[in-house]
Every structure is written in structure tokens, then in C-alpha cells.
Design a protein around this motif. Structure first.
Motif, short mmCIF file in Angstrom:
data_model
loop_
_atom_site.label_atom_id
_atom_site.label_comp_id
_atom_site.label_asym_id
_atom_site.label_seq_id
_atom_site.Cartn_x
_atom_site.Cartn_y
_atom_site.Cartn_z
N ASP A 7 -2.92 4.37 -27.10
CA ASP A 7 -3.14 5.81 -27.28
C ASP A 7 -4.23 6.10 -28.31
O ASP A 7 -5.02 7.04 -28.12
CB ASP A 7 -1.83 6.50 -27.68
N VAL A 8 -4.29 5.31 -29.39
CA VAL A 8 -5.34 5.60 -30.39
C VAL A 8 -6.72 5.21 -29.86
O VAL A 8 -7.72 5.85 -30.19
CB VAL A 8 -5.04 4.94 -31.78
N THR A 9 -6.76 4.20 -28.98
CA THR A 9 -8.04 3.83 -28.35
C THR A 9 -8.48 4.92 -27.37
O THR A 9 -9.65 5.28 -27.29
CB THR A 9 -7.91 2.48 -27.64
N VAL A 20 -12.03 9.46 -25.82
CA VAL A 20 -12.20 10.90 -25.56
C VAL A 20 -13.21 11.48 -26.54
O VAL A 20 -14.15 12.21 -26.15
CB VAL A 20 -10.84 11.65 -25.69
N ALA A 21 -13.05 11.14 -27.82
CA ALA A 21 -13.95 11.65 -28.86
C ALA A 21 -15.39 11.24 -28.60
O ALA A 21 -16.32 11.97 -28.94
CB ALA A 21 -13.49 11.17 -30.23
N GLN A 22 -15.57 10.07 -27.98
CA GLN A 22 -16.93 9.59 -27.74
C GLN A 22 -17.47 10.03 -26.37
O GLN A 22 -18.58 9.67 -26.00
CB GLN A 22 -16.97 8.05 -27.91
N LYS A 38 -2.54 4.39 -17.28
CA LYS A 38 -1.58 5.48 -17.40
C LYS A 38 -1.93 6.39 -18.58
O LYS A 38 -1.94 7.62 -18.46
CB LYS A 38 -0.17 4.89 -17.58
N SER A 39 -2.23 5.76 -19.72
CA SER A 39 -2.56 6.54 -20.91
C SER A 39 -3.90 7.26 -20.76
O SER A 39 -4.03 8.44 -21.09
CB SER A 39 -2.59 5.62 -22.13
N PHE A 40 -4.91 6.55 -20.22
CA PHE A 40 -6.26 7.12 -20.13
C PHE A 40 -6.38 8.19 -19.05
O PHE A 40 -7.17 9.13 -19.17
CB PHE A 40 -7.30 6.02 -19.89
N SER A 41 -5.60 8.05 -17.96
CA SER A 41 -5.75 8.98 -16.84
C SER A 41 -5.36 10.40 -17.25
O SER A 41 -5.85 11.38 -16.69
CB SER A 41 -4.91 8.52 -15.65
N LYS A 42 -4.52 10.50 -18.27
CA LYS A 42 -4.12 11.84 -18.77
C LYS A 42 -5.33 12.64 -19.24
O LYS A 42 -5.27 13.86 -19.33
CB LYS A 42 -3.14 11.69 -19.96
N LEU A 99 -15.24 -0.59 -27.37
CA LEU A 99 -14.12 0.09 -28.02
C LEU A 99 -13.23 -1.04 -28.54
O LEU A 99 -12.51 -1.68 -27.76
CB LEU A 99 -13.37 1.00 -27.03
N ASP A 100 -13.34 -1.32 -29.83
CA ASP A 100 -12.61 -2.45 -30.43
C ASP A 100 -11.21 -1.97 -30.78
O ASP A 100 -10.99 -1.30 -31.79
CB ASP A 100 -13.38 -2.91 -31.67
N THR A 101 -10.26 -2.30 -29.91
CA THR A 101 -8.89 -1.76 -30.06
C THR A 101 -8.30 -2.12 -31.42
O THR A 101 -7.59 -1.30 -32.02
CB THR A 101 -7.95 -2.27 -28.94
N MET A 102 -8.59 -3.34 -31.91
CA MET A 102 -8.02 -3.76 -33.20
C MET A 102 -8.53 -2.89 -34.34
O MET A 102 -7.76 -2.38 -35.15
CB MET A 102 -8.32 -5.22 -33.47
N ARG A 103 -9.86 -2.69 -34.39
CA ARG A 103 -10.45 -1.85 -35.47
C ARG A 103 -9.93 -0.42 -35.41
O ARG A 103 -9.63 0.19 -36.43
CB ARG A 103 -11.98 -1.81 -35.32
N ILE A 104 -9.84 0.12 -34.18
CA ILE A 104 -9.39 1.50 -33.99
C ILE A 104 -7.92 1.63 -34.44
O ILE A 104 -7.52 2.57 -35.11
CB ILE A 104 -9.57 1.94 -32.52
#
Lengths: 230, 230
Positions: free
Chosen positions: A106-108, A113-115, A136-140, A214-219
Motif C-alpha cells: 500500500d505504501v508503494t 500514485v504521487a509520481q 489488487k492494491s494498485f487497481s484501486k 519504485l524501491d519497495t524497501m526504501r519506501i
């Protein structure tokens, strides 16, 4: 200041930068010599990844939930899993968890979205690429997720388990990951690629990515520092 | 296989090699891709070191005992503190702890005995150098402990808190530690030096020590791998 319970060891190579960068990230925000309380329960990626690849959701959820209960018992106010693959069963865990969870997916998505991205690639374990939880999360938010071809997925999973989870980063493997990303940019038109396994940034660190990452760990780490400071 | 509860963050710079080397140490012993369960409760060296320097034993014991109880609640079968200074109150902790503790001081003493030393230097935080707990443990075996002069002790504590605990290793500081060790060898006749703070090996790593070292962190890690494997 809230105490984070980190579910680690899936794998240790990413648990270490999570631990280090969260502590120093909070220290920077606090502005003095200080480390926040934190608890890490360390599991094994060699349990999680096969369960996820085989779609053993109940077994995986039970394994992870045990760890979430451990950190809650150790005083954690909220928890996070330092692993994308484990998020296959995030909904089940969120229903059962005694404390709130912060999802790396979700944070990724919020960052994507912000980008302003509309179509992004997803590299990760087999469990992540086939599990549908990023989709599922992104399609929203209307962002399309593109995954690699089946044979590319097998290559990625194999390299993660046989090299990266053991701390080995080989140039040939970096080139392999670069080629897959390049093909997805050329054929599928991805605008960015999600490094959807907390070990994959270790591969991308030493190479030039064909598209923004999009570096999921950093985000996730940045979001967790925010949560600790609340 | 027994689950270790590690009391970390005192400081994080040593918690990381403890975590990494214990997991991979067990993996090597097991002989296959495997990571053992383990829990780390992370405290703050910026709490522990001032309490120890000021001799606030009750406050220090309460702080550490809280963490030991956290790892016990998270399923640890035994615990260890990744910090020499915290061992100032080891006896109090051992009396109150719900699970067994593995002392860094006692395993280092056993190593010194095995290597036949009769007189060894001790470098550490003020709390460690003045606390008498190394002397107490070592005197049982007839090994004499020599500590630095008061002004050298102040220098060491200052460097630990202002640089090393924050991950900074400066050449001038390495030279300072080398000179103190050399003086103790020349004037006091020490046969070896105990790196009695888990951050000090980071300083000694890049320099030539005038006498053999007893690296408390390495010795402790090896002992903890043994305990996990029991």
C-alpha cells in the motif's frame, strides 16, 4: 514515539538495512543521539518463499501470524513485514493481528500514485508475481501492473533463492534483471519498475535501470519512520 | 534448535554483526539453506552507557530486565546482551530473568583461560572499566585484569559515544586506541587486550594491535551459535 515490531529474516540481508536505516532515520528526525525501541522477530525466507510459491496461504499466514504475535508480546505497538512475498496473506494477517500492520504494497502504491504512473512492472518472488496482491492494491487507483513472462519469473525466483538471499550479488545476475526490465519497457510500455522483493534493490544498486524504480524497501522504511514518530 | 533473544541496540553497530553472523553461523553448522528463529529487542546505548558510568545499577537493571522479559514473551529460550557495559548488572539480571542468560564476560574468561593468559588489559566503556565485573569473573581463574589510566578511560568513553556508536571510525581514534594498548603492554605487561565493548573491534579492525586481542563480540557470537545448536 511508537515501538515497531519488524518481522525479519525473510531474508536477513534486507532486515539489516531495515533495522539500521529505521534507527538512524528516527535519530535524524529527533535531532540528537537517540535510538528508538524496536523489536525484530526473525523468521526464515527458506520457509516463506516456498509456501508462497506453492500458494499454501493458510500455512504461510499461520507462520507469519506467530511472529506478529511474538512482537506484540514484546511490546510492539504496530508491526511490519520486511518482505513483499509475505504480503500475499496480508488481508488474513490484518484480520487476525492484535496490532496494526503497515503494508509495503500500500505504501508503494501511494508513492506510484504521487509520481503519476499509469503502468508499472513488478519484479519479485514467484509468490509476489503470481499472487495478485500488488494488482489488487494498485487497481484501486487505476494503475496497471505488468509481470514478467513465466520463464523470466522462474529465473528471478531461482536467483533470489540461490544467490541474493545468501548475500551474493553477481554481475551476470544484474545483467539478467536489467534485460528483463528492458524487455518489459520495450514490449509492455512500463513507465517504472517495482523492486517488489526487499532483496532486489541489492541487485539494482550496482547497475543502470532502463526505467525509474519504485524501491519497495526504501519506501517502506520511510513510512515506518513516519509511523514511529507519530 | 533453541531460540535466542538478543538484547540489542546498545549499540546497533554491533547488533548487526551479531544478527548476521549468528544466522549464517548456524546455517553453516546445519549445512543447508536455513535461518534459525531469533528475536532482537533493540534498546538504546545512549540510555545504557550514561546509567552505567554513573553507577545507577537499579535503573540499568530495570531497563535491561524489561528487554529480557520482552524477548522471553516473544518465545526466546535464552537471552544474551550484545554489549559488555550492560553486564555491570549481570548478577541482578540473572536472578530475575525468566530465561537463562549467556554472559559475554564469562565466555571471554573461558577463552582467556584456554589461551593461557595471566594478565590482560581491558578496554571498554567507563562502566565496564570501573564496574569490576570483568575482574570478578576473571579473578576466579587467577587472571589479572589491567584497566587504562583515568584520562585514557575518559578518552575511550568519549570516542565510543561521539563516534563509534554512530558508525564513525576515524584513523586518529584508531591511533589513540593503539597507543593506549601499547602503553599498557610496555608499562603493565599485559599479554593480551580484551576488546571489552562490542563496538571496539570496529576500531581495531583496521589497525595492527600491539598485543593479541580477545574480541568479546566474536567470542560471544561463537558461544551463542553453540547454544542455539544445543
Amino acid at each position: 514515539m511508537r515501538k515497531l515490531g519488524l518481522i525479519g529474516g525473510i531474508g536477513p540481508e534486507s532486515t539489516i538495512p531495515y533495522y539500521h536505516d529505521i534507527l538512524y532515520g528516527v535519530q535524524e528526525r529527533v535531532g540528537r543521539a537517540y535510538f528508538p525501541p524496536m523489536v525484530i522477530d526473525s523468521l526464515s525466507c527458506f520457509e516463506v518463499m516456498p509456501m508462497a510459491s506453492a500458494g499454501k496461504r493458510e500455512e504461510l499466514a499461520a507462520y507469519l501470524l506467530g511472529s506478529i504475535r511474538n512482537v506484540a508480546a514484546a511490546g510492539a505497538d504496530f508491526a511490519a513485514m520486511a518482505c513483499n512475498t509475505a504480503h500475499l496473506v496480508f488481508d488474513e494477517l490484518e484480520r487476525e493481528s492484535p496490532i496494526p500492520l503497515v503494508s509495503i504494497v500500500d505504501v508503494t502504491r501511494d508513492r506510484a500514485v504521487a509520481q503519476g504512473y499509469r503502468k508499472v512492472g513488478l519484479l519479485g518472488s514467484i509468490g509476489t508475481m503470481t499472487g495478485g496482491f500488488f494488482e489488487k492494491s494498485f487497481s484501486k487507483t487505476g494503475i496497471a501492473i505488468v509481470t514478467p513472462r513465466a520463464e523470466e519469473q522462474s529465473y528471478i525466483e531461482h536467483k533470489l533463492l540461490s544467490e541474493v538471499e545468501l548475500g551474493k550479488i553477481l554481475p551476470a545476475t544484474q545483467e539478467g534483471f536489467r534485460k528483463i526490465t528492458e524487455r518489459m519497457a520495450r514490449e509492455d510500455g512500463i513507465e517504472a519498475v517495482i523492486l517488489g522483493c526487499t532483496e532486489i534493490p541489492l541487485i539494482f544498486a550496482g547497475m543502470k535501470s532502463p526505467v525509474p524504480v519504485l524501491d519497495t524497501m526504501r519506501i517502506h522504511i520511510a513510512a515506518l519512520v513516519d509511523e514511529i514518530m507519530k
